[in-house]
Design a protein around this motif. Sequence first.
Motif, PDB file in Angstrom:
ATOM      1  N   ASP A 146      -7.042  -3.558  -6.968  1.00  0.00           N
ATOM      2  CA  ASP A 146      -5.936  -3.078  -6.872  1.00  0.00           C
ATOM      3  C   ASP A 146      -5.210  -3.294  -5.699  1.00  0.00           C
ATOM      4  OD1 ASP A 146      -3.554  -1.600  -6.991  1.00  0.00           O
ATOM      5  OD2 ASP A 146      -4.669   0.370  -7.871  1.00  0.00           O
ATOM      6  N   GLU A 147      -4.160  -4.144  -5.746  1.00  0.00           N
ATOM      7  CA  GLU A 147      -3.475  -4.527  -4.275  1.00  0.00           C
ATOM      8  C   GLU A 147      -2.570  -3.383  -3.637  1.00  0.00           C
ATOM      9  OE1 GLU A 147       1.013  -6.045  -6.316  1.00  0.00           O
ATOM     10  OE2 GLU A 147      -0.488  -7.408  -5.279  1.00  0.00           O
ATOM     11  N   THR A 148      -2.598  -2.218  -4.355  1.00  0.00           N
ATOM     12  CA  THR A 148      -1.911  -1.092  -3.639  1.00  0.00           C
ATOM     13  C   THR A 148      -3.030  -0.235  -3.082  1.00  0.00           C
ATOM     14  OG1 THR A 148      -2.031   0.521  -5.664  1.00  0.00           O
ATOM     15  CG2 THR A 148      -0.278  -0.914  -5.391  1.00  0.00           C
ATOM     16  N   LYS A 149      -4.419  -0.655  -2.967  1.00  0.00           N
ATOM     17  CA  LYS A 149      -5.392   0.097  -2.255  1.00  0.00           C
ATOM     18  C   LYS A 149      -6.095  -0.783  -1.289  1.00  0.00           C
ATOM     19  CE  LYS A 149      -6.470   3.268  -5.806  1.00  0.00           C
ATOM     20  NZ  LYS A 149      -7.532   3.913  -6.708  1.00  0.00           N
ATOM     21  N   GLY A 150      -6.655   0.030  -0.273  1.00  0.00           N
ATOM     22  CA  GLY A 150      -7.423  -0.945   0.812  1.00  0.00           C
ATOM     23  C   GLY A 150      -8.820  -0.120   0.640  1.00  0.00           C
ATOM     24  N   LEU A 151      -9.943  -0.740   1.435  1.00  0.00           N
ATOM     25  CA  LEU A 151     -11.180  -0.388   1.397  1.00  0.00           C
ATOM     26  C   LEU A 151     -11.701   0.208   2.538  1.00  0.00           C
ATOM     27  CD1 LEU A 151     -13.723  -0.831  -0.396  1.00  0.00           C
ATOM     28  CD2 LEU A 151     -13.936  -2.928   0.761  1.00  0.00           C
ATOM     29  N   ASN A 152     -12.392   1.388   2.315  1.00  0.00           N
ATOM     30  CA  ASN A 152     -12.931   2.372   3.336  1.00  0.00           C
ATOM     31  C   ASN A 152     -14.299   2.401   3.041  1.00  0.00           C
ATOM     32  OD1 ASN A 152     -11.849   5.208   5.304  1.00  0.00           O
ATOM     33  ND2 ASN A 152     -13.999   4.120   5.135  1.00  0.00           N
ATOM     34  N   ASN A 203      -9.931   7.439   5.891  1.00  0.00           N
ATOM     35  CA  ASN A 203      -8.691   7.631   4.979  1.00  0.00           C
ATOM     36  C   ASN A 203      -7.471   6.952   5.887  1.00  0.00           C
ATOM     37  OD1 ASN A 203      -7.371   8.870   2.692  1.00  0.00           O
ATOM     38  ND2 ASN A 203      -6.160  10.187   4.129  1.00  0.00           N
ATOM     39  N   ASN A 204      -7.786   5.802   6.222  1.00  0.00           N
ATOM     40  CA  ASN A 204      -6.758   4.905   6.753  1.00  0.00           C
ATOM     41  C   ASN A 204      -7.082   3.488   6.483  1.00  0.00           C
ATOM     42  OD1 ASN A 204      -4.757   6.336   8.563  1.00  0.00           O
ATOM     43  ND2 ASN A 204      -6.317   6.513  10.214  1.00  0.00           N
ATOM     44  N   THR A 205      -6.470   3.394   5.318  1.00  0.00           N
ATOM     45  CA  THR A 205      -7.112   1.896   4.456  1.00  0.00           C
ATOM     46  C   THR A 205      -5.994   1.105   4.670  1.00  0.00           C
ATOM     47  OG1 THR A 205      -6.598   3.008   2.534  1.00  0.00           O
ATOM     48  CG2 THR A 205      -9.035   2.826   3.100  1.00  0.00           C
ATOM     49  N   HIS A 206      -6.272  -0.211   4.996  1.00  0.00           N
ATOM     50  CA  HIS A 206      -5.164  -1.078   4.920  1.00  0.00           C
ATOM     51  C   HIS A 206      -5.873  -2.595   4.308  1.00  0.00           C
ATOM     52  CE1 HIS A 206      -2.682   1.019   7.669  1.00  0.00           C
ATOM     53  NE2 HIS A 206      -3.858   1.493   8.343  1.00  0.00           N
ATOM     54  N   LEU A 255       0.833  -1.334  -0.301  1.00  0.00           N
ATOM     55  CA  LEU A 255      -0.049   0.041  -0.022  1.00  0.00           C
ATOM     56  C   LEU A 255       0.759   1.387  -0.119  1.00  0.00           C
ATOM     57  CD1 LEU A 255      -2.864  -1.053   2.691  1.00  0.00           C
ATOM     58  CD2 LEU A 255      -2.932  -0.631   0.038  1.00  0.00           C
ATOM     59  N   LEU A 256       2.097   1.150   0.345  1.00  0.00           N
ATOM     60  CA  LEU A 256       3.015   2.074   0.338  1.00  0.00           C
ATOM     61  C   LEU A 256       3.586   2.667  -0.976  1.00  0.00           C
ATOM     62  CD1 LEU A 256       5.492   1.348   3.338  1.00  0.00           C
ATOM     63  CD2 LEU A 256       3.159   2.653   3.278  1.00  0.00           C
ATOM     64  N   ILE A 257       3.132   1.774  -2.135  1.00  0.00           N
ATOM     65  CA  ILE A 257       3.562   2.193  -3.343  1.00  0.00           C
ATOM     66  C   ILE A 257       3.213   3.399  -4.106  1.00  0.00           C
ATOM     67  CG2 ILE A 257       3.668   1.285  -5.871  1.00  0.00           C
ATOM     68  CD1 ILE A 257       3.697  -1.708  -4.487  1.00  0.00           C
ATOM     69  N   THR A 258       1.947   3.792  -3.829  1.00  0.00           N
ATOM     70  CA  THR A 258       1.448   4.841  -4.334  1.00  0.00           C
ATOM     71  C   THR A 258       0.777   5.747  -3.270  1.00  0.00           C
ATOM     72  OG1 THR A 258      -0.233   5.869  -6.108  1.00  0.00           O
ATOM     73  CG2 THR A 258      -0.793   3.782  -4.794  1.00  0.00           C
ATOM     74  N   ASP A 259       0.583   7.119  -3.702  1.00  0.00           N
ATOM     75  CA  ASP A 259       0.019   7.909  -2.907  1.00  0.00           C
ATOM     76  C   ASP A 259      -1.690   7.897  -2.732  1.00  0.00           C
ATOM     77  OD1 ASP A 259       2.092   9.390  -2.267  1.00  0.00           O
ATOM     78  OD2 ASP A 259       2.212  10.681  -3.812  1.00  0.00           O
ATOM     79  N   GLU A 260      -2.253   7.059  -3.860  1.00  0.00           N
ATOM     80  CA  GLU A 260      -3.602   7.031  -3.917  1.00  0.00           C
ATOM     81  C   GLU A 260      -3.822   5.479  -3.500  1.00  0.00           C
ATOM     82  OE1 GLU A 260      -5.529   9.214  -4.784  1.00  0.00           O
ATOM     83  OE2 GLU A 260      -3.915  10.562  -4.955  1.00  0.00           O
ATOM     84  N   THR A 261      -4.041   5.364  -2.107  1.00  0.00           N
ATOM     85  CA  THR A 261      -4.139   4.122  -1.606  1.00  0.00           C
ATOM     86  C   THR A 261      -5.696   3.996  -1.059  1.00  0.00           C
ATOM     87  OG1 THR A 261      -3.585   4.935   0.694  1.00  0.00           O
ATOM     88  CG2 THR A 261      -1.719   4.236  -0.395  1.00  0.00           C
ATOM     89  N   LEU A 262      -6.277   4.928  -1.137  1.00  0.00           N
ATOM     90  CA  LEU A 262      -7.766   5.069  -0.837  1.00  0.00           C
ATOM     91  C   LEU A 262      -8.773   4.667  -1.815  1.00  0.00           C
ATOM     92  CD1 LEU A 262      -9.593   5.668   1.776  1.00  0.00           C
ATOM     93  CD2 LEU A 262      -9.731   8.011   0.651  1.00  0.00           C
TER      94      LEU A 262
END
Length: 645
Positions: free
Chosen positions: A532-538, A386-389, A260-267
């Motif tokens: 997208d594996e670089t994003k988490g779900l909120n 805005n805290n997605t994991h 998730l640290l790969i990109t700024d757009e993790t949300l």
Amino acid sequence: MAVTVATNAEALKEYEKACRLGKKEGLPMIALDNILKEKKIQTPKEIPLGLVQIPMNQIVGTKTVGRSSAFSQSFYPLIKINSEFSTKWCNLYLAHLQEGIREPVKAYEFMNKFYIEEGNKRVSVLKYFDAVSVPGYVTRIIPPWSEDPEVRTYYAFMDFYNLSGVNYIWFSHEESFAKLQQLMGKRPDEVWDEDTRLTFSSVYSRFESEYEANGGGKLPITTGDAFLFFIELYDYDTLDGMTTAELNEKIVKTWNEFKLLITDETLELQMDPSEDGEVKKNIFARLIPISTPKVHVAFIHEKTAETSGWTYSHELGRMHLQETFNDQISTTCYDQVTEETADEVLEKAIAEGNNLIFTTTPPLLKASLKAAIEHPEVKILNCSLNNTHKNIRTYYARMYEAKFLQGAIGGAMSKSGNIGYIADYPIYGMIANINAFALGAKMVNPRAKIYLEWSTIKDHDMFETFAEHNVGIISGPDISVPGDASRHFGLYRATDHTPLNLAMPIWHWGKFYEQMIRKIMSGAFKYDETSDETKGLNYWWGMSAGIIDVICSHHLPIGTARLVDLLKKNICEYALNPFSGILFSQDGVVKNSADNIMSPEEIVKMDWLAENVIGIIPKKKILVEDAKPVVQTQGLENQKLKTGV
């Protein structure tokens, strides 16, 4: 003599091998002089750093163009065999085998990369042996200041280096250097002592070794980025005490979080329960099978229902859940949980058989994530924005929709047009609430001004400010504390006696929890996953899902009440968005097109105040101590940081 000849022959054979590697690499040596010329830095500022241990992997080139033809980019030799150059290289090879190369090189450092002026062959031999570092007399070349992110990050590094003397860690974001200083338990201006440097070198090297062994080099982030996330989650002192096996195990379990640290757009925000896709809708619509295993649900609160309106609202949600599903589920409440006790309580909740856990405040996020990493069989959700994991999901409600309606009421009911707004924490979503209120007020009253006050600022009397500006209508806390006789909540008219309540927002957490349980029981929960594996779900549901509402007082004029109903209907049908069209901030135009609609992500991360808001977004340093844990995890000051726990 035979031994000497054999050793020389071995050195020559290794030189030939190194030459082949250099030719195969096919990349020319980088020269610092060329870089400075390309960047048009003609008279650079130079600062001698003295004798420095230079990390070998940060040596990327030579100082002058003339030396660049003798080596490949990785410092493999390129000069033919049986030359004076090859003889010197072989002698250095033998010297390193016998006693080690100890003579310092001379180098220039630019943007935390090193370029050798004297000692290129020494570096070539040491790199061939996979040496970790080399001593060198270093001169730093400082680039002119600019707003370029790379330059800003380098200036942040220089400040950090002056305190720590550490040159082997690098981050993708300038704020991360100060964040590391904080996580080390240091004051912003505190210089590291020698023991701290030695311990840190050992801890970081251990992490780097295990991280790289698991494929860290394949991720497009720095090892420093991963290290910073890791110590924010597990704490620096805990990492220092881990065995190699424990460290490796936790790195492996945390791997999806590193991605998730790969990109700024993790949300990735799910705005409505129906956003499941056609297949998911069919699954969700099925009746819950009779054989569905019983769900044991734990609610973990920071405060108690008797002392906190926030906890009380979630407890109402828990009771709604129990009544709705009766014996299909069981629920348990754990309250008065602090950040210090959260790990222990979560482990207790899991040990007692709970397979679904809701932690209801942002400060419990860190412990929630750690527990989820250790117990992937348990579903854990944290109430934050805005805290997605990857290991947990987060949830919140779109309160700005209700605030827009309240603003419209305030604008209609205010005689002076001066309206007060009391906010608590400068966190994600809060600024959207304030601005939506201001836009709602301006919609019905173009002269409306919103006087913004923060209840968590130290030594400040907000009601004195309201009195100075003839504020008659005030938006206070959303939720009243049970047992508190005060009527200063929701939207109210200030009077000399008891305030007159006009409207109040409602958090229907029971509606959220009910729909989430149905998702889990029907199997739809597992389909709520990002592609997208670089994003988490909120989950960020609003009025359309029944999670948010506004209750109006009978004191409202009938026309105002009808307006509220009309606006509510349009918001639920997505025909109205408070943040559409041309928008102005205190500093000027934010959106300049009538066709513009702000994205959910832009709304979440909003860090500007509408033009008719009079006030500021406070920094953490001026807030009361009780506010800082929330701001630490959810505060807008952390916006550029990638860690998020």
